[in-house]
Design a protein around this motif. Structure first.
Motif, mmCIF file in Angstrom:
data_model
loop_
_atom_site.group_PDB
_atom_site.id
_atom_site.type_symbol
_atom_site.label_atom_id
_atom_site.label_comp_id
_atom_site.label_asym_id
_atom_site.label_seq_id
_atom_site.Cartn_x
_atom_site.Cartn_y
_atom_site.Cartn_z
ATOM 1 N N ILE A 188 0.588 -1.395 0.149
ATOM 2 C CA ILE A 188 -0.074 0.009 0.165
ATOM 3 C C ILE A 188 1.357 1.036 -0.445
ATOM 4 O O ILE A 188 1.902 1.904 0.617
ATOM 5 N N SER A 189 0.709 1.874 -0.717
ATOM 6 C CA SER A 189 1.774 3.270 -0.589
ATOM 7 C C SER A 189 1.677 4.344 -0.538
ATOM 8 O O SER A 189 0.854 4.661 0.571
ATOM 9 N N SER A 190 2.630 4.386 0.882
ATOM 10 C CA SER A 190 2.730 5.803 1.842
ATOM 11 C C SER A 190 3.312 6.695 1.450
ATOM 12 O O SER A 190 3.364 7.869 1.881
ATOM 13 N N SER A 191 2.956 7.311 -0.320
ATOM 14 C CA SER A 191 3.222 8.359 -0.576
ATOM 15 C C SER A 191 2.309 8.670 -1.477
ATOM 16 O O SER A 191 0.992 7.917 -1.996
ATOM 17 N N LEU A 192 2.747 10.057 -1.477
ATOM 18 C CA LEU A 192 2.239 10.834 -2.743
ATOM 19 C C LEU A 192 2.665 11.406 -3.844
ATOM 20 O O LEU A 192 3.886 12.283 -3.700
ATOM 21 N N ILE A 193 3.018 11.112 -4.979
ATOM 22 C CA ILE A 193 3.813 10.881 -5.976
ATOM 23 C C ILE A 193 3.277 12.269 -7.345
ATOM 24 O O ILE A 193 1.581 12.114 -7.654
ATOM 25 N N PHE A 194 3.358 12.937 -7.506
ATOM 26 C CA PHE A 194 2.972 14.162 -7.944
ATOM 27 C C PHE A 194 3.132 13.655 -10.323
ATOM 28 O O PHE A 194 4.159 12.630 -10.135
ATOM 29 N N ALA A 195 2.599 14.512 -10.902
ATOM 30 C CA ALA A 195 2.220 13.900 -12.056
ATOM 31 C C ALA A 195 3.407 14.528 -12.952
ATOM 32 O O ALA A 195 3.830 14.181 -13.514
ATOM 33 N N ASN A 196 3.638 15.010 -12.539
ATOM 34 C CA ASN A 196 4.619 16.917 -13.208
ATOM 35 C C ASN A 196 6.546 16.771 -13.155
ATOM 36 O O ASN A 196 6.486 17.523 -11.715
ATOM 37 N N PRO A 197 7.395 17.054 -13.625
ATOM 38 C CA PRO A 197 8.736 17.254 -13.212
ATOM 39 C C PRO A 197 8.435 18.578 -12.339
ATOM 40 O O PRO A 197 7.784 20.227 -13.336
ATOM 41 N N GLU A 210 -11.023 16.762 -8.652
ATOM 42 C CA GLU A 210 -10.487 15.339 -8.249
ATOM 43 C C GLU A 210 -10.987 14.994 -9.499
ATOM 44 O O GLU A 210 -11.812 14.830 -9.580
ATOM 45 N N LEU A 211 -9.508 13.971 -9.388
ATOM 46 C CA LEU A 211 -11.009 12.757 -10.341
ATOM 47 C C LEU A 211 -11.725 12.137 -9.871
ATOM 48 O O LEU A 211 -11.787 11.312 -8.417
ATOM 49 N N ARG A 212 -12.385 11.424 -11.058
ATOM 50 C CA ARG A 212 -13.421 11.137 -10.604
ATOM 51 C C ARG A 212 -13.678 9.807 -10.084
ATOM 52 O O ARG A 212 -12.967 8.761 -10.616
ATOM 53 N N LEU A 213 -14.856 9.286 -8.706
ATOM 54 C CA LEU A 213 -14.921 7.588 -8.305
ATOM 55 C C LEU A 213 -15.740 7.557 -9.151
ATOM 56 O O LEU A 213 -16.506 7.752 -9.253
ATOM 57 N N SER A 214 -15.297 5.212 -9.012
ATOM 58 C CA SER A 214 -16.248 4.947 -9.487
ATOM 59 C C SER A 214 -16.885 3.917 -8.910
ATOM 60 O O SER A 214 -15.710 3.257 -8.203
ATOM 61 N N ILE A 215 -17.825 3.398 -9.143
ATOM 62 C CA ILE A 215 -18.575 2.372 -8.380
ATOM 63 C C ILE A 215 -18.220 1.024 -9.580
ATOM 64 O O ILE A 215 -19.748 1.204 -9.717
ATOM 65 N N LYS A 240 -14.073 -2.630 -8.428
ATOM 66 C CA LYS A 240 -12.716 -2.378 -8.877
ATOM 67 C C LYS A 240 -12.144 -1.343 -9.529
ATOM 68 O O LYS A 240 -12.697 -0.301 -8.382
ATOM 69 N N ARG A 241 -11.099 -1.552 -9.029
ATOM 70 C CA ARG A 241 -9.542 -0.707 -8.361
ATOM 71 C C ARG A 241 -9.166 -0.024 -9.752
ATOM 72 O O ARG A 241 -9.551 -0.014 -10.548
ATOM 73 N N GLN A 242 -9.520 1.589 -9.265
ATOM 74 C CA GLN A 242 -9.153 2.351 -10.228
ATOM 75 C C GLN A 242 -7.543 3.081 -10.528
ATOM 76 O O GLN A 242 -6.843 2.177 -9.159
ATOM 77 N N ASN A 243 -7.051 3.086 -11.453
ATOM 78 C CA ASN A 243 -5.441 3.540 -11.549
ATOM 79 C C ASN A 243 -4.970 4.146 -10.685
ATOM 80 O O ASN A 243 -4.072 4.141 -10.034
ATOM 81 N N ILE A 244 -5.597 5.318 -10.719
ATOM 82 C CA ILE A 244 -4.985 6.968 -9.796
ATOM 83 C C ILE A 244 -5.711 6.813 -9.104
ATOM 84 O O ILE A 244 -5.182 6.850 -7.853
ATOM 85 N N ALA A 245 -7.092 7.273 -8.672
ATOM 86 C CA ALA A 245 -7.741 7.603 -7.650
ATOM 87 C C ALA A 245 -8.165 6.439 -7.161
ATOM 88 O O ALA A 245 -8.377 5.659 -7.354
ATOM 89 N N ILE A 246 -7.883 7.024 -6.246
ATOM 90 C CA ILE A 246 -8.466 6.642 -4.489
ATOM 91 C C ILE A 246 -9.488 7.195 -3.690
ATOM 92 O O ILE A 246 -9.424 8.597 -3.763
ATOM 93 N N PRO A 262 -6.753 -7.404 -2.922
ATOM 94 C CA PRO A 262 -6.403 -9.259 -2.996
ATOM 95 C C PRO A 262 -5.967 -9.127 -4.568
ATOM 96 O O PRO A 262 -5.094 -10.345 -4.491
ATOM 97 N N ASN A 263 -5.872 -8.773 -5.365
ATOM 98 C CA ASN A 263 -5.330 -8.812 -6.760
ATOM 99 C C ASN A 263 -5.213 -6.783 -7.256
ATOM 100 O O ASN A 263 -5.277 -5.800 -6.843
ATOM 101 N N GLU A 264 -5.058 -6.184 -8.558
ATOM 102 C CA GLU A 264 -4.575 -5.717 -9.200
ATOM 103 C C GLU A 264 -6.113 -4.902 -9.653
ATOM 104 O O GLU A 264 -5.695 -3.713 -9.927
ATOM 105 N N ASP A 265 -7.176 -5.951 -9.642
ATOM 106 C CA ASP A 265 -8.100 -5.420 -9.940
ATOM 107 C C ASP A 265 -9.014 -5.012 -9.097
ATOM 108 O O ASP A 265 -9.822 -4.500 -9.056
ATOM 109 N N LEU A 266 -9.052 -5.639 -7.882
ATOM 110 C CA LEU A 266 -10.182 -4.950 -6.635
ATOM 111 C C LEU A 266 -9.566 -4.636 -5.671
ATOM 112 O O LEU A 266 -8.453 -4.194 -5.078
ATOM 113 N N GLN A 267 -10.957 -3.431 -4.997
ATOM 114 C CA GLN A 267 -9.967 -2.830 -3.260
ATOM 115 C C GLN A 267 -11.557 -2.887 -3.238
ATOM 116 O O GLN A 267 -12.877 -2.893 -3.400
#
Length: 287
Positions: free
Chosen positions: A44-53, A162-167, A198-204, A247-252
């Motif tokens: 589980i990421s303990s970091s916030l990673i910014f998008a741009n240099p 914010e990126l839109r959350l989805s269910i 389903k897990r979103q790739n960026i937003a949480i 439990p896998n890369e697809d689920l949260q």
């Protein structure tokens, strides 16, 4: 150090710091490469990673305690995945970590004077960390006394969108591992179920709420992460480690609950850090 009021149930009252953005320009909230609490590799990421240099700056006054260069620090708490990094200690044992600094652009001044103020330049983001070639700042906030990682966004200005959350692709999983995809057109056995989406790739979500027949039965907040028995966990009804949360890369995980006999309404409510909610309801018949 500046003080703010934090209206969040999961952040304790003594986390009253207000950090500035740790890079040259404030970015839109929807421009992060990876959110705190997101699945990252096998943890589980303990970091916030910014998008741009960008040019990296101290988010608040403090003292530089560690400068990591060329992966010369092998501690478990500050892994080499940070690349070149600067660690600053603030009041009340709070640390900020600035990782993925370009080795060619580390400021000489930080080696000469360990004291920094908000806005002190550390260098420019680069590719020294484990970010799959992504040149951007990896930022952490750590409560060293309580050995927890704090979500940096809880303490930074909340701007932008914010990126839109989805269910989507919601599943129930019982204690035997059997999965049922919602919505259901047939009855299922009563029992204890974990509920995933389903897990979103960026937003949480900043917070997930699981309701059964109108009552909150589990709530997971991404305010902070705890290290329990060597595993990073989030807090909800239980302390959820990576293997349960993702439990896998697809689920949260949304939460878990015991579903009793009869007709039940399951409500999933997700909220982002700005308070915007996404809600979905499902009817489940059990026997």
């Amino acid at each position: 150090m500046k003080k703010i009021f934090i209206f969040c149930l999961q952040i304790l009252s003594f986390y009253t710091f207000a950090f500035e953005w740790p890079q040259e320009e404030k970015i839109l909230s929807d421009s992060f490469y990876s959110y705190f609490g997101q699945l990252r590799g096998n943890t589980i990421s303990s970091s916030l990673i910014f998008a741009n240099p960008s040019e990296i700056k101290a988010s608040e006054e403090g003292d530089i305690t560690i400068i990591i260069e060329e992966h010369n620090d092998d501690s478990d708490f500050f892994p080499s995945t940070l690349g070149n990094a600067v660690i600053v200690e603030h009041k009340d044992n709070i640390l900020t970590v600035y990782g993925n600094i370009d080795a060619n652009y580390i400021s000489d001044e930080i080696f000469e004077n360990p004291k920094v103020t908000a806005g002190t330049t550390f260098g420019t983001s680069g590719n020294s960390g484990w970010q799959q070639g992504h040149s951007s700042l990896e930022f952490q906030v750590i409560d060293a006394k309580n050995k927890t990682f704090i979500n940096p966004r809880s303490l930074m200005p909340r701007i932008g969108n914010e990126l839109r959350l989805s269910i989507t692709d919601v599943v129930l999983q019982n204690k035997n591992g059997k999965k049922y995809t919602l919505p259901l057109t047939y009855p299922i056995p009563t029992g204890l179920y974990k509920i995933y989406k389903k897990r979103q790739n960026i937003a949480i979500p900043y917070k997930t709420n699981l309701l059964l027949n109108g009552t909150v039965v589990d709530s997971i907040s991404y305010d902070l992460l705890r290290q329990i028995e060597g595993k990073i966990c989030v807090s909800g009804k239980s302390n959820y480690s990576k293997d349960i949360l993702y439990p896998n890369e697809d689920l949260q995980l949304i939460g878990e609950t015991a579903i009793t006999h009869g007709k039940n309404t399951i409500t999933i409510r997700l909220s982002d850090i700005l308070g915007k909610e996404v809600i979905a309801n499902y009817i489940v018949q059990t026997y």
